[in-house]
Design an enzyme around this catalytic site. Structure first.
Site, PDB file in Angstrom:
ATOM      1  N   ASN A  37       0.814  -1.218   0.000  1.00 10.21           N
ATOM      2  CA  ASN A  37       0.000   0.000   0.000  1.00 10.21           C
ATOM      3  C   ASN A  37       0.847   1.268   0.000  1.00 10.21           C
ATOM      4  OD1 ASN A  37      -2.282   1.594   0.107  1.00 10.21           O
ATOM      5  ND2 ASN A  37      -2.692   1.227   2.271  1.00 10.21           N
ATOM      6  N   ARG A 147     -14.227  -4.176  15.429  1.00 12.98           N
ATOM      7  CA  ARG A 147     -13.182  -3.217  15.767  1.00 12.98           C
ATOM      8  C   ARG A 147     -13.804  -1.841  15.860  1.00 12.98           C
ATOM      9  NH1 ARG A 147      -8.072  -1.005  12.253  1.00 12.98           N
ATOM     10  NH2 ARG A 147      -9.588   0.643  11.843  1.00 12.98           N
ATOM     11  N   TYR A 159      -7.254   8.335  12.780  1.00 11.76           N
ATOM     12  CA  TYR A 159      -7.023   7.102  12.037  1.00 11.76           C
ATOM     13  C   TYR A 159      -8.243   6.191  12.126  1.00 11.76           C
ATOM     14  CZ  TYR A 159      -5.799   2.339  11.105  1.00 11.76           C
ATOM     15  OH  TYR A 159      -5.834   1.065  10.618  1.00 11.76           O
ATOM     16  N   ASP A 210      -7.611  -0.481  17.501  1.00  7.89           N
ATOM     17  CA  ASP A 210      -6.303  -0.279  16.877  1.00  7.89           C
ATOM     18  C   ASP A 210      -5.721   1.059  17.313  1.00  7.89           C
ATOM     19  OD1 ASP A 210      -4.072  -0.202  15.292  1.00  7.89           O
ATOM     20  OD2 ASP A 210      -5.127  -0.315  13.386  1.00  7.89           O
ATOM     21  N   HIS A 212      -2.596   1.976  16.350  1.00  7.48           N
ATOM     22  CA  HIS A 212      -1.796   2.341  15.176  1.00  7.48           C
ATOM     23  C   HIS A 212      -0.430   2.892  15.546  1.00  7.48           C
ATOM     24  CE1 HIS A 212      -1.835   3.223  10.704  1.00  7.48           C
ATOM     25  NE2 HIS A 212      -2.469   2.071  10.816  1.00  7.48           N
ATOM     26  N   GLU A 236      -4.610  -3.471  19.517  1.00  2.61           N
ATOM     27  CA  GLU A 236      -3.716  -3.691  18.372  1.00  2.61           C
ATOM     28  C   GLU A 236      -2.698  -2.576  18.225  1.00  2.61           C
ATOM     29  OE1 GLU A 236      -4.132  -3.714  13.482  1.00  2.61           O
ATOM     30  OE2 GLU A 236      -5.904  -4.042  14.727  1.00  2.61           O
ATOM     31  N   GLU A 262       1.020  -6.402  11.438  1.00  2.00           N
ATOM     32  CA  GLU A 262       0.638  -6.272  10.034  1.00  2.00           C
ATOM     33  C   GLU A 262       1.739  -5.658   9.193  1.00  2.00           C
ATOM     34  OE1 GLU A 262      -2.032  -2.393   9.298  1.00  2.00           O
ATOM     35  OE2 GLU A 262      -2.793  -3.632  10.917  1.00  2.00           O
ATOM     36  N   ARG A 283      -0.251 -10.650  13.779  1.00  2.00           N
ATOM     37  CA  ARG A 283      -1.045 -10.165  12.649  1.00  2.00           C
ATOM     38  C   ARG A 283      -0.266 -10.074  11.350  1.00  2.00           C
ATOM     39  NH1 ARG A 283      -5.349  -7.863  12.228  1.00  2.00           N
ATOM     40  NH2 ARG A 283      -4.683  -5.825  11.446  1.00  2.00           N
ATOM     41  N   HIS A 312      -4.210  -9.473   9.310  1.00  2.62           N
ATOM     42  CA  HIS A 312      -4.652  -8.209   8.720  1.00  2.62           C
ATOM     43  C   HIS A 312      -5.507  -8.525   7.493  1.00  2.62           C
ATOM     44  CE1 HIS A 312      -4.413  -4.040   7.447  1.00  2.62           C
ATOM     45  NE2 HIS A 312      -3.791  -4.363   6.314  1.00  2.62           N
ATOM     46  N   GLU A 339      -9.451 -10.458  10.071  1.00  2.80           N
ATOM     47  CA  GLU A 339     -10.001  -9.137   9.789  1.00  2.80           C
ATOM     48  C   GLU A 339     -10.671  -9.131   8.421  1.00  2.80           C
ATOM     49  OE1 GLU A 339      -8.563  -4.443   9.755  1.00  2.80           O
ATOM     50  OE2 GLU A 339      -7.080  -6.031   9.419  1.00  2.80           O
ATOM     51  N   TRP A 402       2.397   7.474  11.964  1.00  3.12           N
ATOM     52  CA  TRP A 402       1.069   7.358  11.364  1.00  3.12           C
ATOM     53  C   TRP A 402       0.587   5.909  11.444  1.00  3.12           C
ATOM     54  CZ3 TRP A 402      -1.479   4.601   7.639  1.00  3.12           C
ATOM     55  CH2 TRP A 402      -2.814   4.979   7.444  1.00  3.12           C
TER      56      TRP A 402
END
Length: 402
Positions: A37, A147, A159, A210, A212, A236, A262, A283, A312, A339, A402
């Site tokens: 991504n 979630r 996020y 999450d 993050h 998470e 992830e 994950r 993930h 997920e 992030w």
């Protein structure tokens, strides 16, 4: 049987995907997901310039040997670009092997360990009230695990939370946007969010959250402790995991289950986390951690330490990866949860798949291979569009995770 060709297919049916197709001299082909991504074209170059030329003439049944060739033979090991490319090759080869055997992929892994695969969905809102509405809808749709993410008072964006009237897609601009973060506002708000969810929906639904990677270890320890009364399924990515011992401090202060991985690319990224039992769920994904072959090693290692899988499964992974993941989920003894973010109609027109979803649970299907294919002619109608993930800054302007 020999590999006679391979090609990379890049398309953007709502978001960018990279798909590798490997073809054999007997007409059997397999496909793998190579999507990274926000850095998709880096993997395309690695596949086309360095990997595909080395595959021609090889026996596709020698999956382990090819995996070792691409990993050990590269010298510059690991990293997201290289491991995503290896994963794409690995999944495509497993797809070929299962098709030749005329069996669904999970049968080659050892057969199924369960009848259905529990999944969790996302419930997001700009405030507590809208988040509660989203949780209620997920429960009405049959999900047993949700979630929960919410907008935070005093912050313009958060996020996991989409702008009103839009679906959440973080990679939403040709150049990185900038978000603003406040740990203090978040830590003061999160317990109120989960108190509201439990008050309205009770204790029977599994709740996940999450972070993050945005907290320090002691901040994450505080959050985990304050969320204990709400019995989360997991918390998470509480902290960044470059220093795996960071999770030790969190673990020592809370009984809230912890999940991470992830962004991991190999077993070495999670070895200490698993061996020291700092986490409860791993994950790492098939597409970013070297494919099915390496994820089997990670899962088997994790099982020795009571750690379960929790793949993930956001929409930055294509249906190809989801199909392979579900076959893995069906087999893996220490399965935890999967997920799921629903794909758009555009995505599901480009990719065909055999897996089935019903009221919070998946089954992978019985088609030979992993059961997912791509319509190449339709994929051409959705050309690549550069899309990058945002960056994050604290309220004083300091760049943050992030």
């Amino acid at each position: 049987m020999k590999i006679t060709g391979a090609k990379v297919i890049v398309c953007s049916p709502g978001r960018n995907f990279v798909t590798l197709k490997i073809v054999t001299d007997e007409g059997v082909y397999g496909i793998g997901d190579a999507t990274l991504n926000g850095r998709e074209l880096s993997v395309v170059s690695y596949l086309e310039d360095h990997v595909i030329p080395t595959l021609i003439g090889k026996d596709p049944h020698r999956i382990e040997d090819i995996w070792q060739f691409l990993y050990r033979g590269a010298y510059w090991r690991r990293g997201p670009v290289g491991m995503t490319a290896i994963a794409a090759v690995d999944v495509a080869l497993w797809d070929i092997k299962a098709k030749v055997a005329k069996l669904p992929l999970y049968q080659l892994l050892g057969g199924r360990s369960r009848d259905k695969i529990m999944t969790y969905t996302h419930a997001n809102g700009v405030c507590i009230d809208s988040t509660l509405d989203a949780v209620g809808k997920a429960i009405d749709d049959g999900y047993q695990a949700v979630r929960v993410q919410s907008g935070i008072p005093g912050l313009d964006s958060t996020y996991g939370v989409a702008k009103e009237g839009k679906k959440y897609e973080p990679a939403d601009a040709a150049l990185p946007g900038e978000n603003v973060w406040s740990t203090q506002k978040y830590l003061n708000f999160a317990p109120k969010l989960f108190d509201a969810v439990r008050s309205q929906f009770g204790n029977d639904i599994h709740l996940l959250h999450d972070v993050h990677h945005r907290l320090t270890p002691i901040e994450a320890a505080r959050l985990g402790k304050e969320l204990e009364p709400f019995h989360l399924f997991w918390l998470e990515d509480a902290v960044v995991a470059e220093n795996q011992d960071s999770f030790r401090l969190v673990r020592e202060h809370t009984t809230t289950p912890l999940a991470v991985g992830e962004v991991f690319n190999s077993i070495h990224d999670c070895r200490s986390l698993i061996q020291n039992q700092y986490i409860d769920y791993i994950r790492a994904t098939i597409v970013h951690a070297g494919g099915i072959s390496q994820m089997r090693r990670i899962a088997d290692f994790a099982s020795l330490y009571h750690v379960k899988t929790g793949f993930h499964g956001a929409t930055d992974l294509s249906p190809v990866c989801m199909g392979a993941a579900l076959h893995f989920d069906y087999w893996v003894p220490n399965f935890g949860i999967q997920e799921q973010m629903p794909f758009s109609e555009e995505m599901e027109s480009v990719f065909t798949f055999d897996y089935k979803f019903s009221r919070g649970f998946f089954t992978p299907g019985e088609a030979p291979g992993h059961g997912v294919d791509i319509d190449e002619s339709l994929a051409k109608k959705y050309p690549y569009k550069r899309a990058m993930l945002p960056v994050n800054r604290l309220e004083d302007g300091t760049l943050w995770n992030w």
